[in-house]
Design an enzyme around this catalytic site. Sequence first.
Site, PDB file in Angstrom:
ATOM      1  N   CYS A  23       3.082   8.545   1.240  1.00  5.92           N
ATOM      2  CA  CYS A  23       3.464   7.647   2.328  1.00  5.92           C
ATOM      3  C   CYS A  23       3.729   6.290   1.690  1.00  5.92           C
ATOM      4  O   CYS A  23       2.883   5.766   0.959  1.00  5.92           O
ATOM      5  CB  CYS A  23       2.322   7.555   3.330  1.00  5.92           C
ATOM      6  N   GLU A  41       0.826  -1.208   0.000  1.00  7.13           N
ATOM      7  CA  GLU A  41       0.000   0.000   0.000  1.00  7.13           C
ATOM      8  C   GLU A  41       0.853   1.248   0.000  1.00  7.13           C
ATOM      9  O   GLU A  41       1.904   1.284   0.640  1.00  7.13           O
ATOM     10  CB  GLU A  41      -0.814   0.063   1.299  1.00  7.13           C
ATOM     11  N   CYS A  82      -2.503   1.519   8.475  1.00 10.24           N
ATOM     12  CA  CYS A  82      -1.472   0.634   7.933  1.00 10.24           C
ATOM     13  C   CYS A  82      -1.977  -0.767   7.652  1.00 10.24           C
ATOM     14  O   CYS A  82      -2.436  -1.460   8.547  1.00 10.24           O
ATOM     15  CB  CYS A  82      -0.357   0.461   8.953  1.00 10.24           C
ATOM     16  N   CYS A 113       3.216  -5.227  16.501  1.00  6.94           N
ATOM     17  CA  CYS A 113       2.439  -4.258  17.302  1.00  6.94           C
ATOM     18  C   CYS A 113       0.974  -4.699  17.322  1.00  6.94           C
ATOM     19  O   CYS A 113       0.402  -5.024  16.272  1.00  6.94           O
ATOM     20  CB  CYS A 113       2.553  -2.853  16.730  1.00  6.94           C
ATOM     21  N   GLY A 122       5.474  -2.087   7.239  1.00  7.32           N
ATOM     22  CA  GLY A 122       6.868  -2.491   7.415  1.00  7.32           C
ATOM     23  C   GLY A 122       7.611  -1.640   8.405  1.00  7.32           C
ATOM     24  O   GLY A 122       7.179  -0.547   8.767  1.00  7.32           O
ATOM     25  N   GLU A 123       8.739  -2.184   8.884  1.00  6.28           N
ATOM     26  CA  GLU A 123       9.616  -1.438   9.789  1.00  6.28           C
ATOM     27  C   GLU A 123      10.869  -1.089   8.979  1.00  6.28           C
ATOM     28  O   GLU A 123      11.683  -1.968   8.678  1.00  6.28           O
ATOM     29  CB  GLU A 123       9.942  -2.309  11.013  1.00  6.28           C
ATOM     30  N   SER A 138       7.675   5.689  17.119  1.00  6.18           N
ATOM     31  CA  SER A 138       6.380   5.182  17.574  1.00  6.18           C
ATOM     32  C   SER A 138       6.516   4.815  19.045  1.00  6.18           C
ATOM     33  O   SER A 138       7.031   3.756  19.381  1.00  6.18           O
ATOM     34  CB  SER A 138       5.980   3.944  16.762  1.00  6.18           C
ATOM     35  N   HIS A 178       3.884   5.377  21.820  1.00  6.81           N
ATOM     36  CA  HIS A 178       2.591   4.769  22.160  1.00  6.81           C
ATOM     37  C   HIS A 178       2.376   4.425  23.637  1.00  6.81           C
ATOM     38  O   HIS A 178       1.305   3.930  24.011  1.00  6.81           O
ATOM     39  CB  HIS A 178       2.302   3.513  21.314  1.00  6.81           C
ATOM     40  N   CYS A 210      -1.866  -3.004  15.019  1.00  6.71           N
ATOM     41  CA  CYS A 210      -1.546  -2.695  13.624  1.00  6.71           C
ATOM     42  C   CYS A 210      -1.896  -3.850  12.687  1.00  6.71           C
ATOM     43  O   CYS A 210      -1.579  -5.009  12.968  1.00  6.71           O
ATOM     44  CB  CYS A 210      -0.052  -2.366  13.529  1.00  6.71           C
ATOM     45  N   CYS A 269       5.026  -7.103   7.994  1.00  5.45           N
ATOM     46  CA  CYS A 269       5.917  -6.582   9.037  1.00  5.45           C
ATOM     47  C   CYS A 269       6.046  -7.650  10.113  1.00  5.45           C
ATOM     48  O   CYS A 269       5.121  -8.420  10.325  1.00  5.45           O
ATOM     49  CB  CYS A 269       5.303  -5.313   9.633  1.00  5.45           C
TER      50      CYS A 269
HETATM   51  N1  SAH Z   1       7.089   0.368  11.586  1.00 13.26           N
HETATM   52  C1  SAH Z   1       7.142   1.782  11.633  1.00 13.26           C
HETATM   53  C2  SAH Z   1       6.323   2.501  10.592  1.00 13.26           C
HETATM   54  C3  SAH Z   1       4.978   2.000  10.208  1.00 13.26           C
HETATM   55  S1  SAH Z   1       3.538   2.417  11.064  1.00 13.26           S
HETATM   56  C4  SAH Z   1       6.784   2.273  13.009  1.00 13.26           C
HETATM   57  O1  SAH Z   1       6.495   1.465  13.885  1.00 13.26           O
HETATM   58  O2  SAH Z   1       6.839   3.466  13.258  1.00 13.26           O
HETATM   59  C5  SAH Z   1       3.313   4.151  11.080  1.00 13.26           C
HETATM   60  C6  SAH Z   1       2.644   4.626  12.363  1.00 13.26           C
HETATM   61  O3  SAH Z   1       1.253   4.239  12.420  1.00 13.26           O
HETATM   62  C7  SAH Z   1       3.285   4.035  13.601  1.00 13.26           C
HETATM   63  O4  SAH Z   1       3.371   5.004  14.600  1.00 13.26           O
HETATM   64  C8  SAH Z   1       2.307   2.951  13.970  1.00 13.26           C
HETATM   65  O5  SAH Z   1       2.459   2.570  15.302  1.00 13.26           O
HETATM   66  C9  SAH Z   1       0.983   3.612  13.661  1.00 13.26           C
HETATM   67  N2  SAH Z   1      -0.138   2.693  13.496  1.00 13.26           N
HETATM   68  C10 SAH Z   1      -0.173   1.450  12.984  1.00 13.26           C
HETATM   69  N3  SAH Z   1      -1.413   0.937  12.998  1.00 13.26           N
HETATM   70  C11 SAH Z   1      -2.206   1.874  13.538  1.00 13.26           C
HETATM   71  C12 SAH Z   1      -3.599   1.945  13.828  1.00 13.26           C
HETATM   72  N4  SAH Z   1      -4.411   0.925  13.585  1.00 13.26           N
HETATM   73  N5  SAH Z   1      -4.063   3.079  14.369  1.00 13.26           N
HETATM   74  C13 SAH Z   1      -3.234   4.113  14.639  1.00 13.26           C
HETATM   75  N6  SAH Z   1      -1.924   4.116  14.390  1.00 13.26           N
HETATM   76  C14 SAH Z   1      -1.402   2.997  13.854  1.00 13.26           C
END
Ligand code: SAH
Length: 356
Positions: free
Chosen positions: A107, A94, A335, A118, A161-162, A216, A218, A121, A114
């Site tokens: 983006c 995506e 994501c 998390c 992805g990371e 990230s 959180h 996600c 990934c």
């Molecule tokens: N792997 C990387 C980048 C990808 S995610 C990272 O962890 O930063 C980009 C951002 O969106 C991250 O902060 C991730 O934690 C957040 N994210 C992923 N899924 C989400 C969701 N369902 N709701 C809100 N934020 C989310």
Amino acid sequence: MCEKPDLRSLSLEKLKTEIVQMGEKSFHAGQIYEWLHKKQAQSIDEMTNLSVSLREKLKNSYELYNLTAVNVLEDLEDGTFKYLFKTIDDNVIESVFMTYEHGHSVCISSQVGCRMGCSFCASTIGGRVRDLTSGEMLEQVYMMQRLQDKRVSNVVVMGSGEPFDNYDNFVSFYEMLTDKNGLNISGRNITVSTCGIIDKIRDLADRKYALTLAISLHAPNDELRRRIMPSANKYSIEGILSACDYFFNETGRRITFEYSLMAGVNDTAECANELGSLLKGRNCHVNLIPVNPVKERDYRKSRDTDIARFKKILEKNKLNVTIRRGLGKNIDAACGQLRRSYMENGGDMGAGLREN
Ligand code: SAH
């Protein structure tokens, strides 16, 4: 994965070495690089100023890992487009195109799936399938620029992805994206988001990359963070923050901390106070992201009043806070959600979605 390497992933320097090894003059490397990164060629045969024999040699050793748009969703309210691209080995990824006041931003994804795990996600649900090549990361930017016929000014690596789990490819992507022989996008207009892989943050700092680093976070403490992010078992908040300080000292770039708010999990006044004292005095930016509920997961969005309270407490601690503008909220922009619906429906996106 394809047997031949991706020609679009080679830096100009590497191309030169390759071309010389093929028994050709090194200046052809510049021509090839221009075809790929300025004219954005889709095939080696398009490179008509190269001899047929050089083109054959290139085709014998390399391939172009092109992407095909299999779907696009448009959010009619805010003009965000979400693309689903197919890779040459039939994976789907995506990418998103967004329009802001200051220009157009994309983006992009850095991996197929990934493996960070998390819990909120969607990208991580089927694990990591494979890394994307630097050429495939670039091609997402190029594709959207072509499809939209608009110049992209900002790039964020915040899709699936990371990026620091695919670090070498990320570095070469960054080098080529900022290259004057390519799109020549300034590092200041590039953001990379990580769950906090400490040694890579330090390596970026050593490279003096003047990009925006988004972490990230959180959660305000390791115990809560471990409950929602498995990577927190390996990387402590203290270690991440000290790597961030190092990055700031080396590059002068202010860090962004992302904090996805989940109702009853990390959105309490207590969490806000703890986060406030953790980050107080730092030259940083906090981006609050109301969680985008994923159907496979049990998280709910925080109430507006709780989000407002959270923001106020951070501001009392003199922190710079924004609530992420909900771009693309009508089109599953969280994501990995679009990719998952595509896979669950066996490649059929169902009614109401525009085929490309
Ligand atoms: N792997 C990387 C980048 C990808 S995610 C990272 O962890 O930063 C980009 C951002 O969106 C991250 O902060 C991730 O934690 C957040 N994210 C992923 N899924 C989400 C969701 N369902 N709701 C809100 N934020 C989310």
